[in-house]
Scaffold this motif. Structure first.
Motif, mmCIF file in Angstrom:
data_model
loop_
_atom_site.group_PDB
_atom_site.id
_atom_site.type_symbol
_atom_site.label_atom_id
_atom_site.label_comp_id
_atom_site.label_asym_id
_atom_site.label_seq_id
_atom_site.Cartn_x
_atom_site.Cartn_y
_atom_site.Cartn_z
ATOM 1 N N LEU A 43 35.345 7.332 -5.635
ATOM 2 C CA LEU A 43 35.295 7.297 -6.970
ATOM 3 C C LEU A 43 34.734 5.793 -7.489
ATOM 4 N N PRO A 44 34.910 4.914 -7.065
ATOM 5 C CA PRO A 44 34.246 3.562 -7.561
ATOM 6 C C PRO A 44 32.619 3.536 -7.017
ATOM 7 N N GLU A 47 31.380 5.672 -9.855
ATOM 8 C CA GLU A 47 31.214 4.805 -11.291
ATOM 9 C C GLU A 47 29.797 4.031 -10.964
ATOM 10 N N ALA A 51 26.841 3.881 -13.682
ATOM 11 C CA ALA A 51 26.415 2.590 -14.358
ATOM 12 C C ALA A 51 25.131 2.228 -13.938
#
Length: 91
Positions: A43-44, A47, A51
Motif C-alpha cells: 500500500l505505501p 500510494e 502521488a
C-alpha cells in the motif's frame, strides 16, 4: 467464468510456491499474517506511485511562465467570447 470479487474487497494472487513461502516467512518474522504483511508493504508503494503520477514537476523556467500567465492571463480569443455570449453549451 471466474467469479468477480470487485465488491467484496477480495483479491486473488497466484504465486509460485517458493514465492509464497518467502512472503509467509517474512510475514512471520514481522509477526503479521500474510495479508497484513502484503498490505503493509504494497500500500505505501501504491500510494507513492499514485502521488508521483499525479504530481506535475516543472522546471524553474516553466514555473515562472505559469506564474506570469496566472498574474497576466492572455485575452480570451474572440471565438471563445462569442461562444460565451451566445450561451454555448456542450452536448
Amino acid at each position: 467464468m471466474p467469479r468477480s470479487h470487485a465488491d467484496s474487497g477480495r483479491v486473488e494472487l497466484r504465486l509460485r510456491p517458493e514465492d509464497k513461502a518467502t512472503l509467509t516467512r517474512a510475514a512471520a518474522l514481522k509477526r503479521l499474517d500474510l495479508t497484513g504483511y502484503i498490505l503493509g508493504t504494497v500500500l505505501p508503494k501504491a500510494e507513492a506511485d499514485i502521488a508521483e503520477a499525479e504530481r506535475v514537476t516543472l522546471s524553474e523556467r516553466d514555473s515562472l511562465r505559469v506564474l506570469a500567465l496566472l498574474e497576466n492571463p492572455p485575452a480570451a480569443p474572440a471565438r471563445l467570447v462569442r461562444a460565451a455570449k451566445a450561451g454555448f453549451r456542450l452536448p
